[in-house]
Write a protein that holds these residues in place. Structure first.
Motif, PDB file in Angstrom:
ATOM      1  N   LYS A  94       0.904  -1.005  -0.073  1.00 58.23           N
ATOM      2  CA  LYS A  94      -0.011  -0.104  -0.017  1.00 58.23           C
ATOM      3  C   LYS A  94       1.023   1.089  -0.022  1.00 58.23           C
ATOM      4  CE  LYS A  94      -3.668   2.385   2.555  1.00 58.23           C
ATOM      5  NZ  LYS A  94      -4.454   2.457   3.791  1.00 58.23           N
ATOM      6  N   VAL A  95       0.786   2.181  -1.021  1.00 60.62           N
ATOM      7  CA  VAL A  95       1.517   3.511  -1.209  1.00 60.62           C
ATOM      8  C   VAL A  95       0.899   4.470  -0.899  1.00 60.62           C
ATOM      9  CG1 VAL A  95       3.401   4.411  -2.939  1.00 60.62           C
ATOM     10  CG2 VAL A  95       2.782   1.906  -2.942  1.00 60.62           C
ATOM     11  N   SER A  96       1.461   5.573  -0.364  1.00 60.52           N
ATOM     12  CA  SER A  96       0.837   6.808   0.102  1.00 60.52           C
ATOM     13  C   SER A  96       2.018   7.828   0.228  1.00 60.52           C
ATOM     14  CB  SER A  96       0.050   6.469   1.617  1.00 60.52           C
ATOM     15  OG  SER A  96       0.551   6.157   2.667  1.00 60.52           O
ATOM     16  N   ARG A  97       1.526   9.045   0.440  1.00 64.83           N
ATOM     17  CA  ARG A  97       2.483  10.092   0.628  1.00 64.83           C
ATOM     18  C   ARG A  97       1.971  11.077   2.056  1.00 64.83           C
ATOM     19  NH1 ARG A  97       2.653  11.325  -5.069  1.00 64.83           N
ATOM     20  NH2 ARG A  97       4.889  10.826  -5.951  1.00 64.83           N
ATOM     21  N   PRO A  98       2.055  10.403   3.279  1.00 62.83           N
ATOM     22  CA  PRO A  98       1.364  11.003   4.326  1.00 62.83           C
ATOM     23  C   PRO A  98       2.429  12.161   4.822  1.00 62.83           C
ATOM     24  CG  PRO A  98       2.359   8.969   4.927  1.00 62.83           C
ATOM     25  CD  PRO A  98       2.326   8.916   3.621  1.00 62.83           C
ATOM     26  N   LYS A  99       1.589  13.207   5.763  1.00 70.41           N
ATOM     27  CA  LYS A  99       2.472  14.091   6.169  1.00 70.41           C
ATOM     28  C   LYS A  99       2.726  13.423   7.830  1.00 70.41           C
ATOM     29  CE  LYS A  99       0.888  18.343   3.986  1.00 70.41           C
ATOM     30  NZ  LYS A  99      -0.147  19.346   4.318  1.00 70.41           N
ATOM     31  N   ILE A 100       4.051  13.694   8.236  1.00 74.72           N
ATOM     32  CA  ILE A 100       3.993  13.197   9.610  1.00 74.72           C
ATOM     33  C   ILE A 100       4.082  14.362  10.560  1.00 74.72           C
ATOM     34  CG2 ILE A 100       5.887  12.267  11.178  1.00 74.72           C
ATOM     35  CD1 ILE A 100       7.074  10.672   8.764  1.00 74.72           C
ATOM     36  N   HIS A 101       3.286  14.212  11.485  1.00 80.11           N
ATOM     37  CA  HIS A 101       3.249  15.317  12.827  1.00 80.11           C
ATOM     38  C   HIS A 101       4.339  15.238  13.559  1.00 80.11           C
ATOM     39  CE1 HIS A 101      -0.554  16.097  10.813  1.00 80.11           C
ATOM     40  NE2 HIS A 101      -0.943  15.098  11.006  1.00 80.11           N
ATOM     41  N   LEU A 112       6.734  25.189  13.040  1.00 77.19           N
ATOM     42  CA  LEU A 112       7.373  23.928  12.664  1.00 77.19           C
ATOM     43  C   LEU A 112       7.359  23.464  11.194  1.00 77.19           C
ATOM     44  CD1 LEU A 112       6.891  21.546  15.759  1.00 77.19           C
ATOM     45  CD2 LEU A 112       9.204  22.954  15.227  1.00 77.19           C
ATOM     46  N   PRO A 113       8.264  23.186  10.489  1.00 78.28           N
ATOM     47  CA  PRO A 113       8.210  22.711   9.088  1.00 78.28           C
ATOM     48  C   PRO A 113       7.471  21.746   8.896  1.00 78.28           C
ATOM     49  CG  PRO A 113      10.381  22.144   9.831  1.00 78.28           C
ATOM     50  CD  PRO A 113       9.669  23.069  11.005  1.00 78.28           C
ATOM     51  N   VAL A 114       6.407  21.582   7.771  1.00 75.51           N
ATOM     52  CA  VAL A 114       5.712  20.307   7.165  1.00 75.51           C
ATOM     53  C   VAL A 114       6.824  19.283   7.125  1.00 75.51           C
ATOM     54  CG1 VAL A 114       4.245  19.387   5.827  1.00 75.51           C
ATOM     55  CG2 VAL A 114       4.095  21.795   6.636  1.00 75.51           C
ATOM     56  N   MET A 115       6.441  18.053   7.670  1.00 73.34           N
ATOM     57  CA  MET A 115       7.074  16.949   7.249  1.00 73.34           C
ATOM     58  C   MET A 115       6.231  15.961   6.161  1.00 73.34           C
ATOM     59  SD  MET A 115       9.023  15.680  10.490  1.00 73.34           S
ATOM     60  CE  MET A 115       7.617  15.467  11.893  1.00 73.34           C
ATOM     61  N   GLN A 116       6.510  16.343   4.812  1.00 68.63           N
ATOM     62  CA  GLN A 116       6.032  15.707   3.838  1.00 68.63           C
ATOM     63  C   GLN A 116       6.819  14.521   3.250  1.00 68.63           C
ATOM     64  OE1 GLN A 116       2.579  16.309   2.150  1.00 68.63           O
ATOM     65  NE2 GLN A 116       3.420  14.210   1.727  1.00 68.63           N
ATOM     66  N   THR A 117       6.328  13.403   3.387  1.00 68.35           N
ATOM     67  CA  THR A 117       7.157  12.169   2.935  1.00 68.35           C
ATOM     68  C   THR A 117       6.953  12.114   1.314  1.00 68.35           C
ATOM     69  OG1 THR A 117       5.119  10.675   3.306  1.00 68.35           O
ATOM     70  CG2 THR A 117       6.804  10.856   5.077  1.00 68.35           C
ATOM     71  N   ASP A 118       8.021  11.351   0.973  1.00 69.08           N
ATOM     72  CA  ASP A 118       7.987  11.018  -0.522  1.00 69.08           C
ATOM     73  C   ASP A 118       7.295   9.958  -0.851  1.00 69.08           C
ATOM     74  OD1 ASP A 118       9.680  13.267  -0.934  1.00 69.08           O
ATOM     75  OD2 ASP A 118      11.464  12.108  -1.480  1.00 69.08           O
ATOM     76  N   ILE A 119       7.479   8.685  -0.154  1.00 72.45           N
ATOM     77  CA  ILE A 119       6.649   7.498  -0.341  1.00 72.45           C
ATOM     78  C   ILE A 119       6.736   6.871   0.845  1.00 72.45           C
ATOM     79  CG2 ILE A 119       6.927   5.383  -1.440  1.00 72.45           C
ATOM     80  CD1 ILE A 119       8.742   6.707  -3.470  1.00 72.45           C
ATOM     81  N   VAL A 120       5.695   6.367   1.198  1.00 74.51           N
ATOM     82  CA  VAL A 120       5.458   5.409   2.364  1.00 74.51           C
ATOM     83  C   VAL A 120       4.786   4.102   2.118  1.00 74.51           C
ATOM     84  CG1 VAL A 120       4.359   4.998   4.767  1.00 74.51           C
ATOM     85  CG2 VAL A 120       5.419   7.144   4.082  1.00 74.51           C
ATOM     86  N   LEU A 121       5.403   2.987   2.091  1.00 71.29           N
ATOM     87  CA  LEU A 121       5.137   1.895   1.961  1.00 71.29           C
ATOM     88  C   LEU A 121       4.435   1.033   3.226  1.00 71.29           C
ATOM     89  CD1 LEU A 121       7.725   0.474  -0.567  1.00 71.29           C
ATOM     90  CD2 LEU A 121       5.939   1.744  -0.899  1.00 71.29           C
ATOM     91  N   LYS A 122       3.300   0.239   3.038  1.00 72.63           N
ATOM     92  CA  LYS A 122       2.798  -0.529   4.172  1.00 72.63           C
ATOM     93  C   LYS A 122       2.290  -1.898   3.672  1.00 72.63           C
ATOM     94  CE  LYS A 122       0.975   3.233   7.243  1.00 72.63           C
ATOM     95  NZ  LYS A 122       1.644   2.812   8.399  1.00 72.63           N
ATOM     96  N   LYS A 123       2.505  -2.883   4.434  1.00 73.40           N
ATOM     97  CA  LYS A 123       2.263  -4.148   4.322  1.00 73.40           C
ATOM     98  C   LYS A 123       2.196  -4.974   5.395  1.00 73.40           C
ATOM     99  CE  LYS A 123       4.503  -6.863   1.567  1.00 73.40           C
ATOM    100  NZ  LYS A 123       5.166  -7.812   0.218  1.00 73.40           N
ATOM    101  N   ASP A 124       1.116  -5.504   6.265  1.00 74.39           N
ATOM    102  CA  ASP A 124       0.912  -6.311   7.134  1.00 74.39           C
ATOM    103  C   ASP A 124       1.385  -5.338   8.407  1.00 74.39           C
ATOM    104  OD1 ASP A 124       0.024  -8.535   5.678  1.00 74.39           O
ATOM    105  OD2 ASP A 124       2.020  -9.218   5.480  1.00 74.39           O
ATOM    106  N   ASN A 125       2.497  -5.548   8.953  1.00 74.63           N
ATOM    107  CA  ASN A 125       2.754  -4.873  10.296  1.00 74.63           C
ATOM    108  C   ASN A 125       4.107  -4.173   9.789  1.00 74.63           C
ATOM    109  OD1 ASN A 125       4.574  -6.862  10.102  1.00 74.63           O
ATOM    110  ND2 ASN A 125       4.805  -6.884  12.269  1.00 74.63           N
ATOM    111  N   GLN A 126       4.284  -4.016   8.511  1.00 73.36           N
ATOM    112  CA  GLN A 126       5.711  -3.600   7.982  1.00 73.36           C
ATOM    113  C   GLN A 126       5.379  -2.148   7.386  1.00 73.36           C
ATOM    114  OE1 GLN A 126       7.549  -6.927   5.640  1.00 73.36           O
ATOM    115  NE2 GLN A 126       9.157  -6.038   6.512  1.00 73.36           N
ATOM    116  N   THR A 127       6.277  -0.921   7.842  1.00 70.30           N
ATOM    117  CA  THR A 127       6.087   0.219   7.208  1.00 70.30           C
ATOM    118  C   THR A 127       7.413   0.834   6.806  1.00 70.30           C
ATOM    119  OG1 THR A 127       4.256   1.102   8.473  1.00 70.30           O
ATOM    120  CG2 THR A 127       5.476   2.681   7.715  1.00 70.30           C
TER     121      THR A 127
END
Length: 221
Positions: A94-101, A112-127
């Motif tokens: 599962k691919v997304s670009r979430p912001k991290i708070h 505080l600066p925005v932490m905008q990720t490039d790519i976040v991969l998720k599968k089962d309990n792995q990120t």
């Protein structure tokens, strides 16, 4: 261009007979909006924007450095979108670009600066949090013959993402700095465990055949 490619292009053009042409401007690209239905057009539009910018910027005196900067920024965006699209289309992650708070203690995060990720991969309990980089140099030394080190700012950025990411109890979170391979003899290919978090700093050779690129991208995760 081969006859096979020309035939494929002509077949595609048949589907575009009802599409009117426009005069491209910077404004044209700024008006493009993406959603879940048209997200797959983001990469080809970025390529078109890169080609458009390349036509506008000349190599005349005083503009060469600006062209190099814009080229690097455009190629960096293309590289990020290519990797994003690959994992989204070609894998079961599962691919997304979430912001991290920011993990602030008192809830105050003003300025505080925005932490905008490039790519976040998720599968089962792995990120896996991936930060893509496209530079002329992906490792540097302080001295002419000194050993090359990773670019500290990139590592700090990725580790800040990892430290502030709100992981679940059963979640395993790791990070990756993924560089486009340069012509330098020494390329990043290292793995670390920092404060119990796995951090991979590596590269991908974009000049090889797509089959090989695909294989290497799969092996990275």
């Amino acid at each position: 261009m081969s006859a096979q490619h020309l035939k494929a292009i002509n077949e595609i053009l048949l589907y575009l007979t009802e599409v009117s042409s426009i005069t491209l401007t910077e404004y044209s690209f700024s008006q493009v909006r993406y959603n879940n239905q048209n997200r797959h057009y983001e990469l080809p539009v970025d390529i078109a924007k890169f080609l458009y910018d390349s036509m506008l910027i000349s190599d005349e005196a005083g503009s060469h450095q600006l062209k190099e900067i814009k080229d690097e920024q455009a190629l960096s965006s293309l590289f990020e979108n290519f990797v994003y699209a690959f994992y989204q289309k070609e894998t079961d992650w599962k691919v997304s670009r979430p912001k991290i708070h920011w993990d602030v203690d008192d809830g105050y995060s003003e300025a505080l600066p925005v932490m905008q990720t490039d790519i976040v991969l998720k599968k089962d309990n792995q990120t896996i949090i991936i930060d893509t980089k496209f530079y002329q140099q992906n490792m540097k030394s302080r001295y002419e013959k000194g050993s090359k080190k990773h670019l500290s700012g990139n590592l700090y950025q990725l580790f800040t993402y990892l430290e502030n990411y709100q992981e679940k109890d059963d979640e395993t979170v790791s990070g990756m700095l993924l560089y486009a391979m340069t012509n330098d003899e020494e390329q990043p290919d290292h793995e670390y465990v920092i404060k119990r978090k796995k951090v991979k700093v590596t590269h991908i050779n974009l000049s090889q055949e797509m089959k090989k690129i695909s294989q290497e991208l799969r092996e990275l995760v």
